[in-house]
Scaffold this motif. Structure first.
Motif, PDB file in Angstrom:
ATOM      1  N   LEU A   1      -4.310   4.528   6.549  1.00 40.33           N
ATOM      2  CA  LEU A   1      -3.436   5.666   6.335  1.00 40.33           C
ATOM      3  C   LEU A   1      -3.238   6.023   4.856  1.00 40.33           C
ATOM      4  O   LEU A   1      -2.642   5.255   4.106  1.00 40.33           O
ATOM      5  N   ASN A   2      -3.764   7.167   4.478  1.00 38.52           N
ATOM      6  CA  ASN A   2      -3.630   7.733   3.120  1.00 38.52           C
ATOM      7  C   ASN A   2      -4.258   6.889   2.011  1.00 38.52           C
ATOM      8  O   ASN A   2      -4.181   7.262   0.842  1.00 38.52           O
TER       9      ASN A   2
ATOM     10  N   ASN B   1      -3.487  15.765   5.413  1.00 41.05           N
ATOM     11  CA  ASN B   1      -3.146  14.792   6.445  1.00 41.05           C
ATOM     12  C   ASN B   1      -1.709  14.990   6.929  1.00 41.05           C
ATOM     13  O   ASN B   1      -1.416  14.826   8.122  1.00 41.05           O
TER      14      ASN B   1
ATOM     15  N   SER C   1      -3.656  -8.449   8.398  1.00 43.23           N
ATOM     16  CA  SER C   1      -5.006  -8.113   8.861  1.00 43.23           C
ATOM     17  C   SER C   1      -6.093  -8.429   7.834  1.00 43.23           C
ATOM     18  O   SER C   1      -7.219  -8.738   8.205  1.00 43.23           O
TER      19      SER C   1
ATOM     20  N   ASN D   1      -4.772   4.878  14.809  1.00 42.79           N
ATOM     21  CA  ASN D   1      -3.888   4.038  15.602  1.00 42.79           C
ATOM     22  C   ASN D   1      -2.422   4.388  15.346  1.00 42.79           C
ATOM     23  O   ASN D   1      -1.604   4.473  16.270  1.00 42.79           O
ATOM     24  N   PHE D   2      -2.109   4.628  14.099  1.00 41.66           N
ATOM     25  CA  PHE D   2      -0.750   5.030  13.724  1.00 41.66           C
ATOM     26  C   PHE D   2      -0.360   6.322  14.437  1.00 41.66           C
ATOM     27  O   PHE D   2       0.700   6.433  15.046  1.00 41.66           O
TER      28      PHE D   2
ATOM     29  N   ILE E   1      -0.739   3.383   3.054  1.00 40.10           N
ATOM     30  CA  ILE E   1      -0.441   2.154   3.784  1.00 40.10           C
ATOM     31  C   ILE E   1      -1.737   1.419   4.145  1.00 40.10           C
ATOM     32  O   ILE E   1      -2.335   1.669   5.192  1.00 40.10           O
ATOM     33  N   PRO E   2      -2.171   0.515   3.290  1.00 43.57           N
ATOM     34  CA  PRO E   2      -3.404  -0.221   3.550  1.00 43.57           C
ATOM     35  C   PRO E   2      -3.272  -1.039   4.840  1.00 43.57           C
ATOM     36  O   PRO E   2      -2.195  -1.543   5.140  1.00 43.57           O
ATOM     37  N   GLY E   3      -4.341  -1.117   5.577  1.00 43.27           N
ATOM     38  CA  GLY E   3      -4.344  -1.968   6.767  1.00 43.27           C
ATOM     39  C   GLY E   3      -3.863  -1.265   8.029  1.00 43.27           C
ATOM     40  O   GLY E   3      -4.035  -1.777   9.123  1.00 43.27           O
ATOM     41  N   VAL E   4      -3.210  -0.103   7.879  1.00 45.97           N
ATOM     42  CA  VAL E   4      -2.780   0.640   9.071  1.00 45.97           C
ATOM     43  C   VAL E   4      -3.790   1.764   9.305  1.00 45.97           C
ATOM     44  O   VAL E   4      -3.971   2.630   8.456  1.00 45.97           O
TER      45      VAL E   4
ATOM     46  N   LEU F   1       7.961   6.700  14.933  1.00 42.83           N
ATOM     47  CA  LEU F   1       7.805   5.298  15.337  1.00 42.83           C
ATOM     48  C   LEU F   1       9.150   4.589  15.281  1.00 42.83           C
ATOM     49  O   LEU F   1       9.881   4.738  14.306  1.00 42.83           O
TER      50      LEU F   1
ATOM     51  N   TYR G   1       8.330   6.154   6.044  1.00 48.84           N
ATOM     52  CA  TYR G   1       7.242   7.101   6.351  1.00 48.84           C
ATOM     53  C   TYR G   1       6.848   7.014   7.826  1.00 48.84           C
ATOM     54  O   TYR G   1       6.718   8.018   8.522  1.00 48.84           O
TER      55      TYR G   1
ATOM     56  N   ALA H   1      -0.531  -5.067   9.397  1.00 49.58           N
ATOM     57  CA  ALA H   1      -1.454  -4.582   8.359  1.00 49.58           C
ATOM     58  C   ALA H   1      -1.578  -5.600   7.226  1.00 49.58           C
ATOM     59  O   ALA H   1      -2.660  -5.863   6.713  1.00 49.58           O
TER      60      ALA H   1
ATOM     61  N   MET I   1       3.888  -2.813  12.707  1.00 49.95           N
ATOM     62  CA  MET I   1       2.649  -2.219  12.216  1.00 49.95           C
ATOM     63  C   MET I   1       2.380  -2.627  10.760  1.00 49.95           C
ATOM     64  O   MET I   1       1.265  -2.955  10.386  1.00 49.95           O
TER      65      MET I   1
ATOM     66  N   PRO J   1       3.032  11.361   0.089  1.00 47.24           N
ATOM     67  CA  PRO J   1       2.739  10.586   1.295  1.00 47.24           C
ATOM     68  C   PRO J   1       2.380   9.150   0.906  1.00 47.24           C
ATOM     69  O   PRO J   1       1.671   8.934  -0.073  1.00 47.24           O
ATOM     70  N   VAL J   2       2.907   8.192   1.655  1.00 49.45           N
ATOM     71  CA  VAL J   2       2.765   6.786   1.289  1.00 49.45           C
ATOM     72  C   VAL J   2       1.389   6.259   1.714  1.00 49.45           C
ATOM     73  O   VAL J   2       0.942   6.510   2.831  1.00 49.45           O
TER      74      VAL J   2
END
Lengths: 252, 446
Positions: A142-143, A154, B419, A97-98, A90-93, B404, B398, B416, B412, A87-88
């Motif tokens: 996310l992750n 997750n 942000s 919300n995702f 993803i900083p900031g997401v 999405l 992903y 990010a 998104m 699973p990737v």
């Protein structure tokens, strides 16, 4: 539900899948096993629509539609779910919300009403129990910084939220200790119904003690070379893959 | 028409200085006028920098000026009518505070309002401060920005007539931010403005300043701004710059900061458009325990060229500087980042961090990034890093694999990325405003 016929796929000119045939019906659990490099993860990625792979031939029908015509998001909305091997992060997401955005786009596609913040959160709480995932984890990006076990949990949590018709678990057992494995497997089992199906891609038999397959297929050199019931997995566990390789290679 | 070389451009701007000074009634008798004369002669020596100048190697500023050279003469009578309804769309919604509005470089008393107590803070249009020539003003004005070595600072010093003088007394927390709103309107011909700000912040005082630049019509505008910010011991200043003029706008500006002991200065530079934008941010850390934070975010497309040059001069021990600039460049836009960090021999125990990350959304977008660290002290922690890349394809897949749409997934991920910088903005209405601009950009596929 899913009908794969003579599927061939390559990446950067290298042929990986050499004519896969597979049929999955609602309520079934299929295990795809095979040695490293046999094309297991490629099959999972091609079904989910990863664009790095070139489909060179064959067809995939999913619920009466030509799956290969669909973009990855359309496949997800139609009911395909790929639990990633990696699973990737993803900083900031934000995970929440995702998930809310994804779920609402999926619901919209399925003709369901979109969820407001309150009903989304209550649904989330309910689904979190299935994989025993902590709220604090979902308030993080996310992750990001998740342990291997947390990432896999997750994935199953996301699966619970999206309620797919066909779940494809790509090496979900890799990197998990036995406790984490049990939690993940129990989550998958709770989500099973007579209307949905699961494809479990794995190298080891271990996971199949907890997610019991109806059929086991062995993939080698991009083809399904042997199919059987769950006993086949036990034989593989005991004897390894060499006997199958020998069997196939001597027939060539 | 043949493009003029930088020498010819310099000559044209010099010729305007005489016209300009003759229009300044009586000012030539004032002592501050001497500064203009020194500045124009420095400009004459320096000239408009060509790309042979190392600091302008990737930024052909002469070419951009050539396109603007016919912009209205830098005069004090070049004002159209700017009514409230024309200004309102450019205001930041819900942002209350002290607002100074300038139209084509002219202060608009009607559209401005000062709410903070005059005992705590003096907020004056520069023209008034110039007339009043208070001791504090004269002692500090043009004492920090380097007129002798920077052509655009020299040009601004020669031509500036308006801007602000802000002086915060000791031990004051100024709750209401100061919004300096520079609006250019080229509807009645081209516009050139030279905004100038001097900000003096007393011991242990705190203030937030927002500089906002807008253009109300397309076509030729050139803004050449200079701000000097001086922090006394323990002072804390946040300085926001929002550059959202038109795609035709030329914007050159220089922010010079001087920090005393235990003071904290944070700069936030947001650039959303412009034909060519050159931001110089120079910070001198001249006291132990001083801290400088520099954050930048540039999101551009088309042919925009955005150049951020920063200099941090660590002169004293135990000071920190943190720098984070992020950019998203689409189409044929170009970015330049140059971050200099000097650590003098006396400046032991310095911590200095710098990073510049850029996402290129198109094959034609370019970033030139250059860290430049000069360290003479031996007991310091300094680091720099830069990354340039495309949007992470694995992350994109992903998100799409969860349903999405490609557009939402892309938005998104870009959001990010941005942000990191956006989250540092502590004025809520400003943050909301910036978020809305960014979201709109990402939704319309940039």
């Amino acid at each position: 539900m899913l009908k794969i016929e003579n599927l061939k796929a390559s990446i950067e000119g290298k042929q990986i899948l050499n004519g896969i045939d597979l049929e999955v019906k609602p309520g079934e659990v299929h295990a795809i096993m095979g040695p490293n490099g046999s094309g297991k993860s490629t099959l999972a990625s091609v079904l989910a629509g990863r664009e790095d792979y070139e489909v060179d031939g064959g067809s995939v029908e999913f619920l009466g539609n030509d799956l290969l015509e669909f973009a990855p998001e359309e496949r997800a909305r139609e009911g395909i779910f790929l639990a990633f091997q990696y699973p990737v992060e993803i900083p900031g997401v934000s995970s929440t919300n995702f998930m809310k955005t994804a779920l609402n786009q999926v619901r919209e596609h399925r003709g369901q009403t979109t969820l407001d913040a309150v009903s989304f959160l209550s649904l989330m709480k309910e689904k979190m129990k299935i994989v025993d995932i902590d709220q604090s984890l979902l308030s993080r990006p996310l992750n990001e910084g998740f342990s291997g076990g947390e990432k896999k949990r997750n994935e199953i949590f996301q699966m619970a939220m999206l309620e797919p018709k066909l779940a494809i678990l790509d090496e979900t057992d890799s990197g998990l200790d036995i406790d984490a494995l049990k939690i993940v497997a129990s989550g998958v089992n709770k989500l099973k119904s007579k209307d949905n199906a699961t494809i479990v891609v794995t190298h080891y038999q271990r996971l199949l003690d907890y997610i019991v397959p109806d059929y086991v297929h062995v993939l080698y050199k991009g083809k399904i070379v042997k199919s059987g019931t769950k006993e086949l997995a036990l034989t593989l566990e005991e004897k390894g893959y060499d006997w199958i390789k020998d069997e196939v290679d001597s027939n060539v | 028409m043949k493009q003029k070389n930088t020498t010819a451009l310099t000559a044209e701007l010099l010729a305007r200085f005489d016209d300009f000074t003759s229009a300044l009634n009586g000012e030539s008798e004032k002592p501050l006028f001497q500064l203009r004369k020194e500045a124009i002669s420095a400009f004459e020596t320096l000239g408009i920098p060509s790309t042979k100048n190392e600091e302008y190697k990737f930024t052909p500023i002469g070419k951009a000026i050539d396109k603007k050279i016919n912009v209205g003469k830098p005069s004090i009578d070049n004002v159209g009518s700017l009514t409230e309804d024309r200004v309102t769309p450019y205001h930041i919604p819900d942002l209350k505070g002290n607002i100074l509005v300038f139209h084509n470089g002219i202060f608009s008393k009607e559209l401005s309002s000062v709410v903070s107590s005059p005992d705590a803070i003096r907020i004056q249009p520069l023209s008034e401060a110039y007339k009043e020539a208070s001791e504090q003003f004269v002692r500090n004005f043009s004492k920090y920005a380097d007129v002798q070595n920077d052509a655009f600072t020299a040009l601004n010093t020669a031509f500036s007539t308006e801007g602000s003088f802000i002086e915060v007394s000791k031990n004051q927390v100024i709750e209401d931010p100061i919004i300096l709103h520079f609006i250019q309107d080229a509807a009645q011909g081209a516009a050139f403005q030279s905004p100038r700000n001097l900000v003096l912040v007393g011991e242990n005082s705190q203030v937030n300043i927002v500089e906002k630049f807008d253009a109300v019509s397309e076509s030729n505008t050139w803004t050449n701004a200079v701000s000097e910010v001086v922090l006394e011991e323990g002072a804390n200043v946040s300085f926001y710059k929002v550059q959202n003029d038109t795609d035709e706008a030329l914007h050159t500006n220089h922010t010079q900061v001087y920090q005393s002991k235990n003071s904290t200065f944070s700069a936030y530079t947001f650039t959303f458009s412009g034909d060519m934008v050159r931001n110089n941010l120079n910070i001198v850390l001249d006291g132990e325990g001083a801290e400088a934070n520099m954050y930048g975010l540039y999101l551009v497309k088309g042919k925009s060229h955005i150049d951020n040059h920063t200099v941090v001069d660590h002169k004293q021990p135990h000071a920190n500087s943190n720098e984070l600039y992020k950019g998203i460049l689409d189409e044929s836009s170009k970015g330049v980042f140059n971050g200099k960090i000097f650590v003098r021999q006396e400046a032991q125990k310095t911590n200095a961090f710098q990073s510049n990350n850029t996402i290129l959304l198109s094959d034609n977008a370019v970033i030139n990034t250059k860290p430049q660290l000069e360290i003479w002290a031996d007991d310091v922690k300094c680091s720099h890093g830069c990354t340039t890349g495309q949007l992470d394809e694995d992350a994109l897949f992903y998100l799409r694999a969860r349903g999405l749409s490609k557009e939402s997934a892309r938005a998104m991920l870009l959001y990010a990325f941005a942000s990191d910088v956006l989250e540092r903005v502590s004025i809520a209405p400003l943050k909301n405003y910036l978020e809305a601009i960014i979201a709109e950009r990402f939704e319309q596929n940039f």
